[in-house]
Design a protein around this motif. Structure first.
Motif, PDB file in Angstrom:
ATOM      1  N   UNK A  46       0.822  -1.218   0.000  1.00 50.11           N
ATOM      2  CA  UNK A  46       0.000   0.000   0.000  1.00 50.11           C
ATOM      3  C   UNK A  46       0.849   1.259   0.000  1.00 50.11           C
ATOM      4  N   UNK A  47       0.240   2.349  -0.444  1.00 45.63           N
ATOM      5  CA  UNK A  47       0.867   3.657  -0.308  1.00 45.63           C
ATOM      6  C   UNK A  47       0.999   3.980   1.177  1.00 45.63           C
ATOM      7  N   UNK A  59      -3.003  10.370   2.763  1.00 41.77           N
ATOM      8  CA  UNK A  59      -3.604   9.263   2.015  1.00 41.77           C
ATOM      9  C   UNK A  59      -5.015   9.701   1.644  1.00 41.77           C
ATOM     10  N   UNK A  60      -5.302   9.786   0.340  1.00 40.76           N
ATOM     11  CA  UNK A  60      -6.619  10.281  -0.069  1.00 40.76           C
ATOM     12  C   UNK A  60      -7.659   9.174  -0.034  1.00 40.76           C
ATOM     13  N   UNK A  61      -8.881   9.482  -0.433  1.00 37.93           N
ATOM     14  CA  UNK A  61      -9.981   8.522  -0.326  1.00 37.93           C
ATOM     15  C   UNK A  61      -9.864   7.356  -1.292  1.00 37.93           C
ATOM     16  N   UNK A  62      -8.902   7.417  -2.225  1.00 31.69           N
ATOM     17  CA  UNK A  62      -8.646   6.267  -3.103  1.00 31.69           C
ATOM     18  C   UNK A  62      -7.437   5.475  -2.625  1.00 31.69           C
ATOM     19  N   UNK A  86      -6.910  26.613  -5.407  1.00 26.28           N
ATOM     20  CA  UNK A  86      -6.779  25.698  -4.271  1.00 26.28           C
ATOM     21  C   UNK A  86      -8.106  24.962  -4.139  1.00 26.28           C
ATOM     22  N   UNK A  87      -8.068  23.655  -4.225  1.00 25.28           N
ATOM     23  CA  UNK A  87      -9.299  22.875  -4.278  1.00 25.28           C
ATOM     24  C   UNK A  87      -9.175  21.596  -3.482  1.00 25.28           C
ATOM     25  N   UNK A  88     -10.297  20.921  -3.307  1.00 21.78           N
ATOM     26  CA  UNK A  88     -10.349  19.657  -2.584  1.00 21.78           C
ATOM     27  C   UNK A  88     -10.435  18.520  -3.580  1.00 21.78           C
ATOM     28  N   UNK A  89      -9.467  17.625  -3.554  1.00 21.49           N
ATOM     29  CA  UNK A  89      -9.456  16.484  -4.458  1.00 21.49           C
ATOM     30  C   UNK A  89      -9.333  15.200  -3.660  1.00 21.49           C
ATOM     31  N   UNK A  90     -10.418  14.426  -3.643  1.00 27.91           N
ATOM     32  CA  UNK A  90     -10.438  13.155  -2.931  1.00 27.91           C
ATOM     33  C   UNK A  90      -9.981  13.293  -1.490  1.00 27.91           C
ATOM     34  N   UNK A  91     -10.501  14.343  -0.841  1.00 26.23           N
ATOM     35  CA  UNK A  91     -10.264  14.528   0.574  1.00 26.23           C
ATOM     36  C   UNK A  91      -8.956  15.194   0.935  1.00 26.23           C
ATOM     37  N   UNK A 147       6.843  12.120   4.610  1.00 30.66           N
ATOM     38  CA  UNK A 147       7.483  11.361   3.528  1.00 30.66           C
ATOM     39  C   UNK A 147       6.482  10.432   2.849  1.00 30.66           C
ATOM     40  N   UNK A 148       6.346  10.610   1.540  1.00 30.73           N
ATOM     41  CA  UNK A 148       5.457   9.793   0.711  1.00 30.73           C
ATOM     42  C   UNK A 148       6.216   8.582   0.193  1.00 30.73           C
TER      43      UNK A 148
END
Length: 353
Positions: free
Chosen positions: A153-154, A185-188, A213-218, A160-161
């Protein structure tokens, strides 16, 4: 499909700045392909708008928004992108074609993933011309760590990513803090660098200059509207979006069209004049998916991120010939401080010096 999808996404069309899926090089669509890589999910990265530029939200929505300062985010350039492709492929065992890497620049620029991977590409392009230094750019200075593609998993270790490349089975490691960001960690279940967490239903996309600036997958992320030749447009109290930046218009009345290299017409509720040659060198305006966008100007060959090219790449001493921007292109490995070209059949690349 090869096109500037950022222009489409900014215009209120549903979709992201790219339609391809999978993994890629430090400068490719979804991350790094033959090296450790970052996956990017299919996502809507711009606030969706109707043909008149209006955003479909309830009038009584209780908005939240990002009210902090934006870090000084680097902007990827095509020259550094190409240099990174030339160098990273020289240190890779993947048989993928060089053209799949160089083709990806237009698919990631302006997006958060492009900013993150652009910083990795900058490191690769500016590193010492040896594979140890190049690999260190891909692993945040750590030794390569093996992983199981599509199983591992991610992860976020603090800022650190870590993400496993499906091609190489080695982790890409990026410290988001180097960009003034954090790791989420986003919703995907994808690890991404961002500014914070958010609820897509109530987060208001706001303009900070020409940065959206926006919200993308949490996860709170940014999109650089001006990279696509657009402006960030916002009415007081309403969500912002990337749009043409001119006078108000309707895409039904003033549809998008080509005038030479320019995309003109209504984009996101305001008139636009986008010079595709400024968006990506050697690109032009052309038909794309039933509308018009920026596309490669050449018609000698075709290359797409991940999926390959229709041209068999070849070597001539220190030079490699491959497909770039629709043209059969030859670059000298010595110009990138790399060793002679090696022919892998349908693929070719420089070697480590």
């Amino acid at each position: 499909m090869i096109a500037i999808q950022l222009v489409l996404a900014c215009s209120g069309q549903h979709g992201s700045p790219r339609d391809t899926a999978g993994e890629a090089d430090p400068t490719e669509t979804d991350g790094i392909d033959e090296d450790p890589g970052v996956d990017v999910p299919e996502q809507d990265v711009f606030q969706d708008a109707g043909p008149d530029g209006s955003v479909d939200v309830s009038s009584d929505t209780e908005w939240t928004w990002y009210d902090g300062e934006l870090p000084n985010l680097p902007r990827a350039t095509k020259d550094r992108h190409v240099a990174s492709c030339m160098r990273s492929r020289a240190c890779s065992s993947s048989p993928q074609q060089l053209g799949t890497c160089t083709a990806a620049f237009a698919h990631v620029q302006g997006r958060m993933i492009g900013i993150v991977l652009g910083s990795v590409a900058d490191c690769v392009a500016n590193s010492d011309p040896d594979c140890e230094a190049i690999t260190a750019c891909l692993t945040n200075g750590e030794g390569p760590t093996g992983c199981e593609p599509l199983v591992t998993p991610d992860r976020c270790d603090g800022t650190v990513l870590r993400q496993c490349s499906r091609a190489s089975g080695v982790d890409l490691v990026v410290d988001c803090a180097g960009l003034g960001l954090d790791c989420f960690i986003d919703t995907s279940s994808t690890a991404t660098c961002g500014l914070g967490v958010c609820d897509p239903a109530t987060f208001r996309a706001d303009c900070h200059g020409d940065t959206l600036v926006l919200c993308d997958r949490g996860v709170i992320v940014v999109a650089l509207c001006d990279v696509a030749g657009l402006a960030c447009v916002q009415e007081e109290g309403q969500p912002g979006l990337c749009a043409g930046g001119g006078t108000p218009c309707s895409e039904d009345v003033d549809p998008r069209r080509c005038e030479g290299d320019l995309i003109v017409g209504c984009i996101g509720g305001s008139t636009a004049s986008v010079d595709c040659t400024s968006v990506v060198d050697r690109w032009t305006c052309g038909p794309r998916d039933g509308t018009f966008g920026c596309v490669p100007s050449g018609d000698e060959c075709q290359a797409e991120p991940l999926f390959g090219t229709d041209l068999d790449e070849s070597c001539s001493d220190s030079s490699v010939t491959f497909c770039m921007d629709g043209f059969v292109t030859t670059l000298d490995c010595e110009d990138f401080a790399m060793g002679p070209c090696t022919d892998l059949g349908s693929a070719a690349r420089c070697t480590a010096p």
